[in-house]
Design a protein around this motif. Structure first.
Motif, PDB file in Angstrom:
ATOM      1  N   GLU A  30       0.816  -1.206   0.000  1.00 12.09           N
ATOM      2  CA  GLU A  30       0.000   0.000   0.000  1.00 12.09           C
ATOM      3  C   GLU A  30       0.851   1.259   0.000  1.00 12.09           C
ATOM      4  O   GLU A  30       0.622   2.190  -0.771  1.00 12.09           O
ATOM      5  N   ASN A  31       1.860   1.262   0.863  1.00 11.32           N
ATOM      6  CA  ASN A  31       2.708   2.455   0.991  1.00 11.32           C
ATOM      7  C   ASN A  31       3.705   2.486  -0.159  1.00 11.32           C
ATOM      8  O   ASN A  31       4.479   1.547  -0.356  1.00 11.32           O
ATOM      9  N   ILE A  32       3.688   3.573  -0.912  1.00 11.95           N
ATOM     10  CA  ILE A  32       4.509   3.590  -2.124  1.00 11.95           C
ATOM     11  C   ILE A  32       5.979   3.815  -1.799  1.00 11.95           C
ATOM     12  O   ILE A  32       6.859   3.447  -2.584  1.00 11.95           O
ATOM     13  N   VAL A  33       6.278   4.349  -0.619  1.00 13.54           N
ATOM     14  CA  VAL A  33       7.684   4.514  -0.249  1.00 13.54           C
ATOM     15  C   VAL A  33       8.332   3.151  -0.029  1.00 13.54           C
ATOM     16  O   VAL A  33       9.462   2.898  -0.471  1.00 13.54           O
ATOM     17  N   TYR A  34       7.589   2.242   0.623  1.00 12.03           N
ATOM     18  CA  TYR A  34       8.108   0.880   0.774  1.00 12.03           C
ATOM     19  C   TYR A  34       8.327   0.250  -0.592  1.00 12.03           C
ATOM     20  O   TYR A  34       9.310  -0.461  -0.816  1.00 12.03           O
ATOM     21  N   SER A  35       7.398   0.505  -1.507  1.00 18.12           N
ATOM     22  CA  SER A  35       7.544  -0.050  -2.852  1.00 18.12           C
ATOM     23  C   SER A  35       8.822   0.446  -3.507  1.00 18.12           C
ATOM     24  O   SER A  35       9.530  -0.329  -4.149  1.00 18.12           O
ATOM     25  N   ALA A  36       9.125   1.733  -3.334  1.00 17.57           N
ATOM     26  CA  ALA A  36      10.317   2.279  -3.971  1.00 17.57           C
ATOM     27  C   ALA A  36      11.579   1.634  -3.406  1.00 17.57           C
ATOM     28  O   ALA A  36      12.491   1.272  -4.151  1.00 17.57           O
ATOM     29  N   PHE A  37      11.626   1.453  -2.082  1.00 11.86           N
ATOM     30  CA  PHE A  37      12.827   0.834  -1.521  1.00 11.86           C
ATOM     31  C   PHE A  37      12.925  -0.632  -1.914  1.00 11.86           C
ATOM     32  O   PHE A  37      14.016  -1.144  -2.185  1.00 11.86           O
ATOM     33  N   LEU A  38      11.780  -1.323  -1.977  1.00 13.20           N
ATOM     34  CA  LEU A  38      11.811  -2.711  -2.445  1.00 13.20           C
ATOM     35  C   LEU A  38      12.268  -2.782  -3.893  1.00 13.20           C
ATOM     36  O   LEU A  38      12.953  -3.728  -4.288  1.00 13.20           O
ATOM     37  N   LEU A  39      11.911  -1.766  -4.682  1.00 21.38           N
ATOM     38  CA  LEU A  39      12.355  -1.731  -6.077  1.00 21.38           C
ATOM     39  C   LEU A  39      13.877  -1.651  -6.136  1.00 21.38           C
ATOM     40  O   LEU A  39      14.510  -2.313  -6.970  1.00 21.38           O
ATOM     41  N   GLY A  40      14.474  -0.879  -5.230  1.00 24.93           N
ATOM     42  CA  GLY A  40      15.937  -0.859  -5.158  1.00 24.93           C
ATOM     43  C   GLY A  40      16.505  -2.228  -4.827  1.00 24.93           C
ATOM     44  O   GLY A  40      17.512  -2.652  -5.396  1.00 24.93           O
ATOM     45  N   GLY A  41      15.832  -2.958  -3.924  1.00 22.66           N
ATOM     46  CA  GLY A  41      16.275  -4.317  -3.606  1.00 22.66           C
ATOM     47  C   GLY A  41      16.179  -5.235  -4.810  1.00 22.66           C
ATOM     48  O   GLY A  41      17.080  -6.060  -5.043  1.00 22.66           O
ATOM     49  N   VAL A  42      15.099  -5.091  -5.574  1.00 21.44           N
ATOM     50  CA  VAL A  42      14.948  -5.916  -6.780  1.00 21.44           C
ATOM     51  C   VAL A  42      16.072  -5.611  -7.771  1.00 21.44           C
ATOM     52  O   VAL A  42      16.664  -6.524  -8.372  1.00 21.44           O
TER      53      VAL A  42
END
Lengths: 201, 109
Positions: A30-42
């Motif tokens: 839901e939180n797009i900031v978490y999504s952005a950091f997970l995208l860095g992990g990917v």
């Protein structure tokens, strides 16, 4: 770069799980900031996969460009547009999600079937391993010279286009004799267009 | 399927991983309400394509690594696309004061 095959397998499994779970998190959180950091992990996991494939130059480029530039750019965009807003309720949203999920599973099934049933011409030529960086340089300056130059033009166009698109509108006030001191470039807050247009249909 | 399995990771494993990543990206592209997440999904799909290119370049085209050169070009284009896409998003946000994809219906038929 040769590492023991069991180590290679374990690294591949870890990186693969990281890529799949991370990308699911990017899409579903839901939180797009978490999504952005997970995208860095990917992105970092994909760079690890490139290292497993003996491509150190592309792995370094992946880390520099994706993690260093694109991910930071996305975080800046989130910071600039992050506003709590209540999303409008769309009817038949659930049906739409289920249908698109069906389409994506069909695509996945098709791709998996192609991967499994095709006779890949393996094993190919012996990989050159660590000489890959030199070979990429030779390619870029001999037979891929035109795409290389076009990429530089593309980056220039993208830079200018991004500046022009993201710039605030600058209004040049006409100079009147009594306001000589005030003339100049003044940034004006642009009135929002169509902000509260009723959504019909 | 993996008849040439000798302990190393086979080509098919990389291709399957890339297929998963691509499909997750497609689903996110279709279903995201937030415009930034749409751009992130596009990046995921480009990464999946890059994994495919790198796997083919390592397993099938090991001496002339043309896939790696293509992956470098794809990374370049992805960087340009992200810059322009986020600039478009910013100017759209200035006009509409929202990033909800459902409210961007100016060109709707």
């Amino acid at each position: 770069m040769t590492i023991a095959s069991s180590t290679e397998l374990i690294c591949f499994l870890l990186l693969g799980v990281g890529v799949v779970l991370g990308s699911i998190g990017v899409v579903l959180l839901e939180n797009i900031v978490y999504s952005a950091f997970l995208l860095g992990g990917v992105f970092l996991s994909v760079a690890g996969l490139y290292l497993l494939l003996n491509a150190s130059f592309v792995a370094a480029a992946q880390v520099l460009v994706y993690v260093g530039a694109v991910n930071v750019l996305i975080l800046f965009a989130i910071m600039l547009v992050n506003k709590k807003e209540d999303l409008k309720v769309i009817k038949s949203l659930r049906l739409r999600r289920i249908l698109s999920g069906g389409v994506c599973f069909g695509l996945l099934f098709l791709l998996v079937r192609v991967v499994i049933t095709t006779n890949w011409s393996l094993p190919g030529p012996v990989a050159i391993g660590e000489a890959a960086t030199e070979r990429i340089g030779e390619h870029l300056f001999t037979d891929y010279l035109l795409p290389f130059e076009l990429a530089s033009v593309l980056l220039l166009m993208a830079m200018i286009g991004a500046i022009v698109l993201a710039r605030k509108d600058v209004v040049y006030l006409e100079s009147t004799p009594e306001s000589d001191l005030k003339q100049g470039l003044i940034e004006q807050a642009q009135p929002t267009l169509l902000a509260d247009k009723p959504t019909n249909s | 399927m993996f008849e040439a399995f000798d302990g190393h990771v086979p080509l098919q494993a990389y291709l399957l991983l890339a297929a998963f990543l691509f499909c997750i990206g497609v689903w996110g592209l279709i279903n995201s309400r937030n415009a930034v997440r749409v751009l992130m999904s596009i990046e995921l799909m480009l990464n999946a394509v890059n994994i495919n290119l790198m796997a083919f370049s390592s397993f099938i085209d090991g001496d002339l690594i043309r896939g790696q050169v293509f992956a470098v070009f794809v990374i370049t284009v992805a960087a340009a696309e992200a810059a322009v896409g986020l600039a478009i998003l910013l100017s759209l946000y200035r006009n509409r004061v929202t990033v909800d994809m459902e409210s961007f219906n100016l060109l709707r038929w």
